[in-house]
Scaffold this motif. Sequence first.
Motif, PDB file in Angstrom:
ATOM      1  N   ALA A 311       1.050  -1.434  -0.176  1.00  0.00           N
ATOM      2  CA  ALA A 311       0.315  -0.060   0.064  1.00  0.00           C
ATOM      3  C   ALA A 311       0.613   0.873  -0.178  1.00  0.00           C
ATOM      4  O   ALA A 311       0.682   2.067  -0.551  1.00  0.00           O
ATOM      5  CB  ALA A 311      -0.832  -0.002   1.544  1.00  0.00           C
ATOM      6  N   LEU A 312       2.104   0.963   0.597  1.00  0.00           N
ATOM      7  CA  LEU A 312       3.222   2.554   0.969  1.00  0.00           C
ATOM      8  C   LEU A 312       4.032   2.688  -0.291  1.00  0.00           C
ATOM      9  O   LEU A 312       3.503   4.306  -1.245  1.00  0.00           O
ATOM     10  CB  LEU A 312       3.721   1.894   1.659  1.00  0.00           C
ATOM     11  N   TYR A 313       3.901   1.721  -1.208  1.00  0.00           N
ATOM     12  CA  TYR A 313       4.677   1.523  -2.621  1.00  0.00           C
ATOM     13  C   TYR A 313       3.582   2.612  -3.320  1.00  0.00           C
ATOM     14  O   TYR A 313       3.886   3.493  -4.576  1.00  0.00           O
ATOM     15  CB  TYR A 313       4.785   0.340  -3.482  1.00  0.00           C
ATOM     16  N   ALA A 314       2.457   1.334  -4.138  1.00  0.00           N
ATOM     17  CA  ALA A 314       0.804   1.834  -4.453  1.00  0.00           C
ATOM     18  C   ALA A 314       0.493   3.445  -4.235  1.00  0.00           C
ATOM     19  O   ALA A 314       0.483   4.952  -4.728  1.00  0.00           O
ATOM     20  CB  ALA A 314       0.288   1.653  -4.511  1.00  0.00           C
ATOM     21  N   HIS A 315       0.676   4.658  -2.948  1.00  0.00           N
ATOM     22  CA  HIS A 315       0.338   5.366  -2.211  1.00  0.00           C
ATOM     23  C   HIS A 315       1.625   6.775  -2.990  1.00  0.00           C
ATOM     24  O   HIS A 315       1.117   7.653  -3.554  1.00  0.00           O
ATOM     25  CB  HIS A 315       0.604   5.542  -1.046  1.00  0.00           C
ATOM     26  N   THR A 316       2.925   5.728  -2.618  1.00  0.00           N
ATOM     27  CA  THR A 316       3.794   6.888  -3.337  1.00  0.00           C
ATOM     28  C   THR A 316       3.692   6.753  -4.861  1.00  0.00           C
ATOM     29  O   THR A 316       4.018   7.989  -5.053  1.00  0.00           O
ATOM     30  CB  THR A 316       5.318   5.825  -3.031  1.00  0.00           C
ATOM     31  N   ALA A 317       3.347   6.184  -5.556  1.00  0.00           N
ATOM     32  CA  ALA A 317       3.355   6.513  -6.930  1.00  0.00           C
ATOM     33  C   ALA A 317       2.438   7.110  -7.169  1.00  0.00           C
ATOM     34  O   ALA A 317       2.001   8.214  -7.767  1.00  0.00           O
ATOM     35  CB  ALA A 317       3.040   5.180  -7.661  1.00  0.00           C
ATOM     36  N   SER A 318       0.916   7.115  -6.024  1.00  0.00           N
ATOM     37  CA  SER A 318       0.173   7.978  -6.895  1.00  0.00           C
ATOM     38  C   SER A 318       0.068   8.905  -6.654  1.00  0.00           C
ATOM     39  O   SER A 318       0.216  10.086  -6.526  1.00  0.00           O
ATOM     40  CB  SER A 318      -0.993   7.078  -5.988  1.00  0.00           C
ATOM     41  N   LYS A 319       0.762   9.546  -4.865  1.00  0.00           N
ATOM     42  CA  LYS A 319       0.765  10.806  -4.435  1.00  0.00           C
ATOM     43  C   LYS A 319       2.072  11.276  -5.132  1.00  0.00           C
ATOM     44  O   LYS A 319       1.331  12.568  -5.444  1.00  0.00           O
ATOM     45  CB  LYS A 319       1.294  10.268  -3.066  1.00  0.00           C
ATOM     46  N   LEU A 320       3.383  11.088  -5.946  1.00  0.00           N
ATOM     47  CA  LEU A 320       3.493  11.874  -6.864  1.00  0.00           C
ATOM     48  C   LEU A 320       3.073  12.400  -7.867  1.00  0.00           C
ATOM     49  O   LEU A 320       2.970  13.678  -8.739  1.00  0.00           O
ATOM     50  CB  LEU A 320       5.020  10.860  -7.564  1.00  0.00           C
ATOM     51  N   LEU A 321       2.059  11.887  -8.969  1.00  0.00           N
ATOM     52  CA  LEU A 321       1.133  11.827  -9.895  1.00  0.00           C
ATOM     53  C   LEU A 321       0.214  13.122  -8.933  1.00  0.00           C
ATOM     54  O   LEU A 321      -0.063  14.028  -9.892  1.00  0.00           O
ATOM     55  CB  LEU A 321       0.627  10.931 -10.805  1.00  0.00           C
ATOM     56  N   PHE A 322      -0.022  13.050  -8.060  1.00  0.00           N
ATOM     57  CA  PHE A 322      -1.453  14.061  -7.642  1.00  0.00           C
ATOM     58  C   PHE A 322      -0.580  14.777  -7.493  1.00  0.00           C
ATOM     59  O   PHE A 322      -1.585  16.250  -7.529  1.00  0.00           O
ATOM     60  CB  PHE A 322      -2.087  13.327  -6.616  1.00  0.00           C
ATOM     61  N   VAL A 323       0.559  15.069  -7.174  1.00  0.00           N
ATOM     62  CA  VAL A 323       0.539  16.093  -6.107  1.00  0.00           C
ATOM     63  C   VAL A 323       1.840  17.527  -7.741  1.00  0.00           C
ATOM     64  O   VAL A 323       1.385  18.166  -7.896  1.00  0.00           O
ATOM     65  CB  VAL A 323       2.212  16.572  -5.371  1.00  0.00           C
ATOM     66  N   ARG A 324       1.629  16.709  -8.220  1.00  0.00           N
ATOM     67  CA  ARG A 324       2.337  16.842 -10.168  1.00  0.00           C
ATOM     68  C   ARG A 324       0.892  17.908 -10.960  1.00  0.00           C
ATOM     69  O   ARG A 324       1.244  19.224 -11.325  1.00  0.00           O
ATOM     70  CB  ARG A 324       3.123  16.546 -11.088  1.00  0.00           C
ATOM     71  N   ILE A 325      -0.407  17.105 -10.948  1.00  0.00           N
ATOM     72  CA  ILE A 325      -1.264  17.793 -11.377  1.00  0.00           C
ATOM     73  C   ILE A 325      -1.693  18.787 -10.771  1.00  0.00           C
ATOM     74  O   ILE A 325      -2.233  19.470 -11.228  1.00  0.00           O
ATOM     75  CB  ILE A 325      -1.770  16.663 -11.446  1.00  0.00           C
ATOM     76  N   PHE A 326      -1.588  19.021  -8.596  1.00  0.00           N
ATOM     77  CA  PHE A 326      -2.439  20.065  -8.502  1.00  0.00           C
ATOM     78  C   PHE A 326      -1.552  20.789  -7.447  1.00  0.00           C
ATOM     79  O   PHE A 326      -1.815  21.124  -6.656  1.00  0.00           O
ATOM     80  CB  PHE A 326      -3.858  19.129  -7.403  1.00  0.00           C
ATOM     81  N   ARG A 327      -0.678  20.672  -7.731  1.00  0.00           N
ATOM     82  CA  ARG A 327       0.903  21.448  -7.070  1.00  0.00           C
ATOM     83  C   ARG A 327       0.063  22.893  -7.363  1.00  0.00           C
ATOM     84  O   ARG A 327      -0.237  23.033  -8.185  1.00  0.00           O
ATOM     85  CB  ARG A 327       1.894  21.838  -7.407  1.00  0.00           C
ATOM     86  N   LYS A 328       0.589  23.422  -6.797  1.00  0.00           N
ATOM     87  CA  LYS A 328      -0.630  24.947  -5.674  1.00  0.00           C
ATOM     88  C   LYS A 328      -2.098  25.254  -5.684  1.00  0.00           C
ATOM     89  O   LYS A 328      -2.303  26.587  -6.865  1.00  0.00           O
ATOM     90  CB  LYS A 328       0.501  25.968  -6.504  1.00  0.00           C
TER      91      LYS A 328
END
Length: 449
Positions: A311-328
């Motif tokens: 779950a931590l690994y899947a969360h990490t991949a998702s978090k990177l893309l999520f922050v990339r999309i919605f940063r600021k």
Amino acid sequence: MDGKYEDYGYDSRPAQSSGRPARYDDADVFGHEEGHDIKYKTLSWQLVAILMIAEIVSNGMLSLPSSLAVVGIVPGLIIIVFLGVFATYTSWLLVRFKLRHPEVHNMGDAGYILMGPFGRELLAFGTVVFAVFATGGQLLAGQIALASLSDNRLCLMLYTGIFAVPTLICSFPRTLDGLGWISIPSVLSIAIAGIVGMVGAGLHPAPDRVVSVTVPSTFFEAFISITNPVFAYAGHFMFFIMVSEMKKPQDAMKAAYTLQGFATTFYAVFAAIVYVYIGNSVLSPAFSSLEIKWQKAAYGIAIPNFLIAGALYAHTASKLLFVRIFRKSRHLHSHTILGWSTWALLVLLMNAAAFVLAVGVPIFNYLIGIAASLFAAWFTYGIAGFFWLHDSYHDGDGFYTWARKWFQTTLAVLTIFVGAFICVAGLYVTIKAIVEAYQSGVVASPFAC
């Protein structure tokens, strides 16, 4: 140096042209979180240490006794301890770089500082790929555990599917704080499972076991075995993301010291004891070498760790893309339909990709080795040297700083060379192993039971 972060005491460039002392939060990816619905920076260093241990000390340790069987107990233990010390040093370099550059949220952001847009895309891609492959590896560990507990009564693909469901569910929290507390039983489970495995090996040793102090072997055999402890420490690609969600990032090294101290000690003790009692016939994963009752007990207790690590690994991949999309963007910190639907879709996609790869690619275990060689070797070891060289050059007098700090410069360069060697040699032995597997006909068909 241009300025200092008031709260953290680390040198950095000022956030504004006025040259005033910059605050860490001014440049941090999550900024000032007062009044936000979703707050990310909530982790204590103790909880980060738990997350790190849950992620790194997992199914990888189960291959360590078999590594000792290939090279011998003395060289094997030396390698395990050396890599633990080395990983501690590279952890220190990564944490310093993160505190120097609070805008860095993941390896992609670090790649942008080093190499511009190309570096950002390369390291972000590597992070997502390795995280998905690591999730798939945990699904296979869960498959083996469930199959052992049920005496292989079901199709292996069904076991993987059964294990994938709770892994998906545990990946859904938006913040690492949500995963932090459930990582506590994860750490307890792998620690207790390891103890059970050692006790089981001691009570039921292999009667005809052979224990070797050293073993002469070819480069191919030796390096295949060395990759096990190398990649057992491969979790640094998550460090930036974890530190970004800490309340006090300056305490990050406390978490890293706790992780490496626990991991190195536990790895060495577990590998040595299991190998001494089972001998050169020990299997990988090591629990499969135990007497059946102890095997089931160890696998059963370890299941929460396999699940949370995945779950931590899947969360990490998702978090990177999520922050990339919605940063600021307001969607990063607010309960919006777009934000939550995007997060849910990303988590579902990462877990689905891991499942399809795990059950649909017959050589998936080898592909994990290739991904680890290409990316984890750099993330855990080599790239840390580049971080030090970059900051010491730009914060000081360029090449003169390198010359003046010649010892640290030498260590940084050696770190880069070690990462490069692990990458190239790891690719070589993994590709050769794939060729030999196809030649010997041991490769199964896709989606086979």
